[in-house]
Design an enzyme around this catalytic site. Structure first.
Site, PDB file in Angstrom:
ATOM      1  N   ASP A 130       0.838  -1.192   0.000  1.00  0.00           N
ATOM      2  CA  ASP A 130       0.000   0.000   0.000  1.00  0.00           C
ATOM      3  C   ASP A 130       0.875   1.245   0.000  1.00  0.00           C
ATOM      4  O   ASP A 130       1.947   1.237   0.609  1.00  0.00           O
ATOM      5  CB  ASP A 130      -0.819  -0.005   1.298  1.00  0.00           C
ATOM      6  CG  ASP A 130      -2.283   0.315   1.070  1.00  0.00           C
ATOM      7  OD1 ASP A 130      -2.746   0.171  -0.068  1.00  0.00           O
ATOM      8  OD2 ASP A 130      -2.948   0.712   2.029  1.00  0.00           O
ATOM      9  N   TYR A 132       2.098   4.872   1.390  1.00  0.00           N
ATOM     10  CA  TYR A 132       2.014   5.521   2.700  1.00  0.00           C
ATOM     11  C   TYR A 132       0.738   6.365   2.726  1.00  0.00           C
ATOM     12  O   TYR A 132       0.392   7.010   1.739  1.00  0.00           O
ATOM     13  CB  TYR A 132       3.227   6.413   2.938  1.00  0.00           C
ATOM     14  CG  TYR A 132       4.548   5.681   2.943  1.00  0.00           C
ATOM     15  CD1 TYR A 132       4.815   4.680   3.869  1.00  0.00           C
ATOM     16  CD2 TYR A 132       5.538   5.996   2.011  1.00  0.00           C
ATOM     17  CE1 TYR A 132       6.037   4.005   3.873  1.00  0.00           C
ATOM     18  CE2 TYR A 132       6.769   5.337   2.011  1.00  0.00           C
ATOM     19  CZ  TYR A 132       7.005   4.338   2.944  1.00  0.00           C
ATOM     20  OH  TYR A 132       8.214   3.678   2.945  1.00  0.00           O
ATOM     21  N   PHE A 143       8.171   1.958  -0.862  1.00  0.00           N
ATOM     22  CA  PHE A 143       9.209   2.167   0.149  1.00  0.00           C
ATOM     23  C   PHE A 143       9.786   3.587   0.144  1.00  0.00           C
ATOM     24  O   PHE A 143      10.361   4.019   1.131  1.00  0.00           O
ATOM     25  CB  PHE A 143      10.362   1.157   0.030  1.00  0.00           C
ATOM     26  CG  PHE A 143      10.002  -0.238   0.444  1.00  0.00           C
ATOM     27  CD1 PHE A 143       9.859  -0.567   1.781  1.00  0.00           C
ATOM     28  CD2 PHE A 143       9.796  -1.230  -0.504  1.00  0.00           C
ATOM     29  CE1 PHE A 143       9.510  -1.857   2.166  1.00  0.00           C
ATOM     30  CE2 PHE A 143       9.458  -2.523  -0.143  1.00  0.00           C
ATOM     31  CZ  PHE A 143       9.313  -2.839   1.202  1.00  0.00           C
ATOM     32  N   HIS A 256       9.772  -9.830   5.263  1.00  0.00           N
ATOM     33  CA  HIS A 256       9.632  -8.394   5.005  1.00  0.00           C
ATOM     34  C   HIS A 256      10.584  -7.614   5.919  1.00  0.00           C
ATOM     35  O   HIS A 256      10.864  -8.044   7.045  1.00  0.00           O
ATOM     36  CB  HIS A 256       8.181  -7.968   5.273  1.00  0.00           C
ATOM     37  CG  HIS A 256       7.832  -6.620   4.743  1.00  0.00           C
ATOM     38  ND1 HIS A 256       8.068  -5.454   5.460  1.00  0.00           N
ATOM     39  CD2 HIS A 256       7.263  -6.240   3.573  1.00  0.00           C
ATOM     40  CE1 HIS A 256       7.650  -4.428   4.748  1.00  0.00           C
ATOM     41  NE2 HIS A 256       7.169  -4.861   3.597  1.00  0.00           N
TER      42      HIS A 256
END
Length: 305
Positions: A130, A132, A143, A256
């Site tokens: 998703d 931010y 990222f 992750h």
């Protein structure tokens, strides 16, 4: 400082030396791709003719794609754009904005991944989930985060893993989390879902973005025949790599980098050096990714800032 340097040094002498009776490719190295080369689909695609066939509603709903999706991607994604599911997503987004909802990233940045990393430049794919969902954060690259917002914990852990692979690695100054430099060097930073409602994680999940972003991955797999490295961090990202032929591409899997899971193997995965070792075998010396983010600020731009 170049963090792709010496990546091939870890290979064995046997791997470096051409075998007796080996192919001419093994002797001279793999041919380097033409950065301006177009795929067959791009060469055949007549954008104006395609747009002329759209209905007025389709043109209205797809204006963002027509205005901001890089031309190298459109021929491969055009059929998905016209599916009932994707057009339904665009109607949903239109209603979200019309009703006063704040959506991130800003619309002009939704496809910034396509402009920073045209299809013919892709060497590495990193997938997120998703965008931010806070103000002044998302700008269309997974990222990556807009300055002056500092790098979030997952990205800080990525920096730590880089430091393990490259001991002289230095994170960018001012706690920056801007990754446009990577994208410009061939790292496709793709979220599975390309928009989100402010302060509501996963609020646009399951609406149709997944159909498009899976097509992006399938296109990379098919078109980038010289080989691409997929950095699959976490189960959702790993699910996106199912069916990718491992004889043509490299899939590196790990937990992750989130603080909730990074200690379970992410710091020891050595994905950055493994990635570059493989790329240099495929693209020749210098064919890896320079992971250094300490560029001259005047040389780095963020769309919309």
């Amino acid at each position: 400082m170049s963090l792709k340097r010496k990546a091939a040094a870890a290979a064995t002498d046997a791997a470096k030396k051409p075998k007796m009776n080996g192919s001419i490719t093994s002797f001279f190295g793999a041919p380097k791709p033409n950065p301006n080369a177009k795929s067959a689909a791009e060469a055949k695609f007549d954008r104006d003719a395609w747009v002329a066939k759209l209905t007025e509603e389709q043109k209205d709903l797809l204006q963002l794609e027509l205005d901001t999706l890089h031309e190298s991607w459109l021929p491969h994604l055009k059929d998905v754009l016209l599916t009932p599911q994707f057009l339904g997503l665009k109607r949903f987004l239109k209603q979200e904005l019309k009703s006063g909802k704040t959506v991130y990233p800003p619309m002009k940045d939704v496809y910034s991944w396509s402009r920073h990393t045209p299809l013919n430049t892709v060497k590495v794919v990193i997938t997120g989930q998703d965008p931010y969902h806070g103000p002044n954060q998302a700008h269309g690259l997974c990222f990556s985060i807009r300055p002056p917002t500092p790098a979030p914990p997952s990205l800080q852990n990525i920096y730590k893993a880089l430091k393990i692979d490259y001991p002289d690695y230095k994170p960018p100054p001012n706690k920056s989390g801007l990754l446009t430099t990577w994208a410009d060097r061939g790292v496709l930073l793709l979220n599975t879902c390309l928009t989100v409602r402010r302060s509501e994680a996963n609020s646009h999940a399951g609406k149709g973005w997944e159909l498009l972003t899976q097509k992006v991955i399938d296109t990379v797999t098919k078109v980038r025949t010289n080989g691409v490295v997929f950095l699959a961090w976490g189960t959702p990202a790993q699910n996106r790599t199912k069916g990718i032929p491992v004889d043509k591409h490299l899939i590196l899997k790990s937990v992750h980098p989130s603080p909730l899971s990074a200690s379970k193997g992410f710091f020891e995965c050595h994905h950055f050096t493994k990635c570059n070792e493989w790329l240099e075998q495929r693209y020749g010396k210098g064919g890896g990714i320079d992971w250094d983010l300490n560029v001259n600020p005047e040389e780095e731009e963020v769309e919309g800032v």
